[in-house]
Structure formats: structure tokens, C-alpha cells
Scaffold this motif. Structure first.
Motif, PDB file in Angstrom:
ATOM      1  N   ALA A   1     -34.449  17.259 -31.653  1.00 12.96           N
ATOM      2  CA  ALA A   1     -35.118  18.135 -30.691  1.00 12.96           C
ATOM      3  C   ALA A   1     -34.146  18.613 -29.615  1.00 12.96           C
ATOM      4  O   ALA A   1     -34.171  19.783 -29.217  1.00 12.96           O
ATOM      5  N   ALA A   2     -33.270  17.722 -29.163  1.00  9.60           N
ATOM      6  CA  ALA A   2     -32.284  18.107 -28.147  1.00  9.60           C
ATOM      7  C   ALA A   2     -31.311  19.143 -28.697  1.00  9.60           C
ATOM      8  O   ALA A   2     -30.955  20.115 -28.010  1.00  9.60           O
ATOM      9  N   GLU A   3     -30.883  18.954 -29.948  1.00  6.85           N
ATOM     10  CA  GLU A   3     -29.975  19.920 -30.569  1.00  6.85           C
ATOM     11  C   GLU A   3     -30.657  21.265 -30.746  1.00  6.85           C
ATOM     12  O   GLU A   3     -30.045  22.319 -30.535  1.00  6.85           O
ATOM     13  N   ALA A   4     -31.929  21.240 -31.142  1.00  4.47           N
ATOM     14  CA  ALA A   4     -32.667  22.494 -31.320  1.00  4.47           C
ATOM     15  C   ALA A   4     -32.817  23.233 -29.991  1.00  4.47           C
ATOM     16  O   ALA A   4     -32.677  24.457 -29.926  1.00  4.47           O
TER      17      ALA A   4
ATOM     18  N   ALA B   1     -31.169  27.661 -26.463  1.00  2.00           N
ATOM     19  CA  ALA B   1     -30.624  28.163 -25.192  1.00  2.00           C
ATOM     20  C   ALA B   1     -29.358  28.985 -25.427  1.00  2.00           C
ATOM     21  O   ALA B   1     -29.165  30.041 -24.820  1.00  2.00           O
ATOM     22  N   LYS B   2     -28.521  28.497 -26.324  1.00  2.00           N
ATOM     23  CA  LYS B   2     -27.282  29.223 -26.640  1.00  2.00           C
ATOM     24  C   LYS B   2     -27.605  30.564 -27.293  1.00  2.00           C
ATOM     25  O   LYS B   2     -26.975  31.584 -26.985  1.00  2.00           O
ATOM     26  N   ASP B   3     -28.591  30.563 -28.178  1.00  2.00           N
ATOM     27  CA  ASP B   3     -28.977  31.797 -28.860  1.00  2.00           C
ATOM     28  C   ASP B   3     -29.563  32.797 -27.874  1.00  2.00           C
ATOM     29  O   ASP B   3     -29.299  34.006 -27.959  1.00  2.00           O
ATOM     30  N   ALA B   4     -30.358  32.301 -26.920  1.00  2.00           N
ATOM     31  CA  ALA B   4     -30.944  33.192 -25.919  1.00  2.00           C
ATOM     32  C   ALA B   4     -29.858  33.805 -25.035  1.00  2.00           C
ATOM     33  O   ALA B   4     -29.894  35.004 -24.718  1.00  2.00           O
TER      34      ALA B   4
ATOM     35  N   SER C   1     -19.893  32.484 -26.665  1.00  2.00           N
ATOM     36  CA  SER C   1     -21.267  32.481 -27.161  1.00  2.00           C
ATOM     37  C   SER C   1     -21.636  33.785 -27.858  1.00  2.00           C
ATOM     38  O   SER C   1     -22.742  33.924 -28.356  1.00  2.00           O
ATOM     39  N   THR C   2     -20.729  34.764 -27.866  1.00  2.00           N
ATOM     40  CA  THR C   2     -21.005  36.029 -28.550  1.00  2.00           C
ATOM     41  C   THR C   2     -19.890  36.331 -29.550  1.00  2.00           C
ATOM     42  O   THR C   2     -19.092  37.232 -29.338  1.00  2.00           O
ATOM     43  N   PRO C   3     -19.820  35.575 -30.648  1.00  2.00           N
ATOM     44  CA  PRO C   3     -18.757  35.800 -31.631  1.00  2.00           C
ATOM     45  C   PRO C   3     -19.087  36.960 -32.558  1.00  2.00           C
ATOM     46  O   PRO C   3     -18.828  36.909 -33.763  1.00  2.00           O
TER      47      PRO C   3
ATOM     48  N   LEU D   1     -27.327  47.425 -32.206  1.00  2.00           N
ATOM     49  CA  LEU D   1     -27.863  47.041 -33.521  1.00  2.00           C
ATOM     50  C   LEU D   1     -28.003  45.522 -33.628  1.00  2.00           C
ATOM     51  O   LEU D   1     -29.027  45.017 -34.087  1.00  2.00           O
ATOM     52  N   ILE D   2     -26.983  44.785 -33.199  1.00  2.00           N
ATOM     53  CA  ILE D   2     -27.027  43.326 -33.288  1.00  2.00           C
ATOM     54  C   ILE D   2     -28.108  42.756 -32.375  1.00  2.00           C
ATOM     55  O   ILE D   2     -28.870  41.877 -32.763  1.00  2.00           O
ATOM     56  N   SER D   3     -28.157  43.263 -31.154  1.00  2.00           N
ATOM     57  CA  SER D   3     -29.166  42.756 -30.214  1.00  2.00           C
ATOM     58  C   SER D   3     -30.578  43.087 -30.679  1.00  2.00           C
ATOM     59  O   SER D   3     -31.515  42.323 -30.442  1.00  2.00           O
TER      60      SER D   3
END
Length: 211
Positions: free
Chosen positions: A71-74, A79-82, A139-141, A206-208
Motif C-alpha cells: 500500500a505504501a509503494e502504491a 504521488a509520483k505519477d500525479a 519524474s518526467t522521463p 499528447l502525453i499529458s
């Protein structure tokens, strides 16, 4: 006298024998409850049951710890994805604003008043550098090194335009020859810069949009 001594010795020997027998005899408690425990090996079963309970407890503890870690990893990944999504939106919007600035700069170059060129280019270079830093963010590769290089090259090219357009005796073209030189040295390369920024802006949008 000798007979009396022999009698006493025999008596003491018999007493010692009786005492040895008494000390060698161990009294074992008995009763229905103790017989039941012994006959059915209740102690052994209780030990096995305790071991089983310990194993089950350890397994439950491990399972709960694993769930907590998952759950912590998720949550961390979410958060990283957001954050990555927000950065992509910001990059797209910033590149769109830079596109508008470049179009205005192109109009200024084609006009008769070049006094604002240095200010426009300074603002563009600052904004381009901010976008480049965002594109380099871990965080944006989503952008390659070459695409980040496009932004850096755009800034360098704008500084070249600034040197040409603000140097001593530089002025808007007033004949076909100077107009052709301006086209070759500034207008056409500036159009290329605009096209490259537009391409990056479309990719970021497009990516966003897919996230």
C-alpha cells in the motif's frame, strides 16, 4: 560383651538397609486427571498446538506487513505519477506560451521598430530554460536528451539573433538586399525554432492527455 556388640552392629546394619530402601523409593503422584494427561499425551498435543498458533501468528504478521508495504509503494507511485502529470501539463502550457512569444518576436523582426527585441529575447530565454529544467526532471522521463537539447539550442539561436539585431548600426531592412539578408540570417532560422518548439508542445500535450 562381645555378643552384645554383635547384636548392636546387626541392629544398625538392618536399620541402614531399611533407610536405603526408603530413600530409593520415589513416590509418584497419581490420580484420574494425571492418568488422563499421561494416557492421551496431552502435553505433547498442547506443545504442537502452541507451535501451530505461533506459526499462524507469524504468517499473519508477515502478510499484514506485506500489505502495508504494498500500500505504501502504491501511494508513493500514485504521488509520483500525479507529479509527473502536473509537470507535463505545465511543460505543455509553458511551450504554448513560448510559441506565442516567438510569433510576436517574428512580427517585431519584420516590423520597423526593433527596440523591444532584447527584452523579448531575454524573457524567451528565461522561459526556455525553465522548460528545459522541467523536461530534465527525473519524474518526467518522457523527453529524450536530444529533445532537451532542442530547447537549449533554441536559446542559443535566439541569442545569436539578438547579437545580429541589436549590434551597432543594425536597423530594419529598407531594400531588397537587406530584406533577403534578414530572411536568411534571422527569419528562416527563427521559423525553424518556432517549429521545433511547436513539435515539443504537441508531444507534451499528447502525453499529458493520455494520463
Amino acid at each position: 560383651m562381645e555378643q552384645t556388640a554383635s547384636t548392636v552392629s546387626a541392629t544398625q546394619s538392618m536399620a541402614g538397609t531399611n533407610n536405603s530402601g526408603a530413600s530409593a523409593t520415589t513416590v509418584v503422584p497419581s490420580g484420574p486427571y494425571l492418568d488422563f494427561l499421561t494416557d492421551y499425551h496431552i502435553g505433547d498435543h498442547a506443545g504442537m498446538l502452541g507451535l501451530l498458533v505461533s506459526v499462524v501468528g507469524l504468517w499473519l504478521t508477515y502478510n499484514e506487513a506485506k500489505k502495508s508495504r504494498t500500500a505504501a509503494e502504491a501511494a508513493r507511485d500514485a504521488a509520483k505519477d500525479a507529479r509527473r502529470g502536473r509537470l507535463l501539463v505545465d511543460v505543455s502550457m509553458d511551450l504554448a506560451a513560448i510559441y506565442d512569444q516567438l510569433v510576436r518576436l517574428k512580427q517585431t523582426v519584420r516590423g520597423d521598430e526593433w527596440g523591444s527585441i532584447s527584452g523579448q529575447i531575454d524573457a524567451l530565454c528565461r522561459d526556455l530554460e525553465a522548460v528545459r529544467q522541467a523536461m530534465l526532471d527525473g519524474s518526467t522521463p518522457d523527453f529524450s536528451d536530444s529533445e532537451c537539447g532542442v530547447v537549449a539550442d533554441a536559446s542559443a539561436k535566439l541569442r545569436e539573433f539578438e547579437n545580429l539585431l541589436t549590434r551597432k548600426n543594425a536597423k530594419p531592412p529598407n531594400d531588397a538586399k537587406s530584406e533577403a539578408a534578414l530572411q536568411r540570417q534571422v527569419t528562416i532560422p527563427l521559423t525553424t525554432v518556432i517549429d521545433s518548439v511547436t513539435s515539443l508542445q504537441h508531444k507534451a500535450r499528447l502525453i499529458s492527455g493520455k494520463r
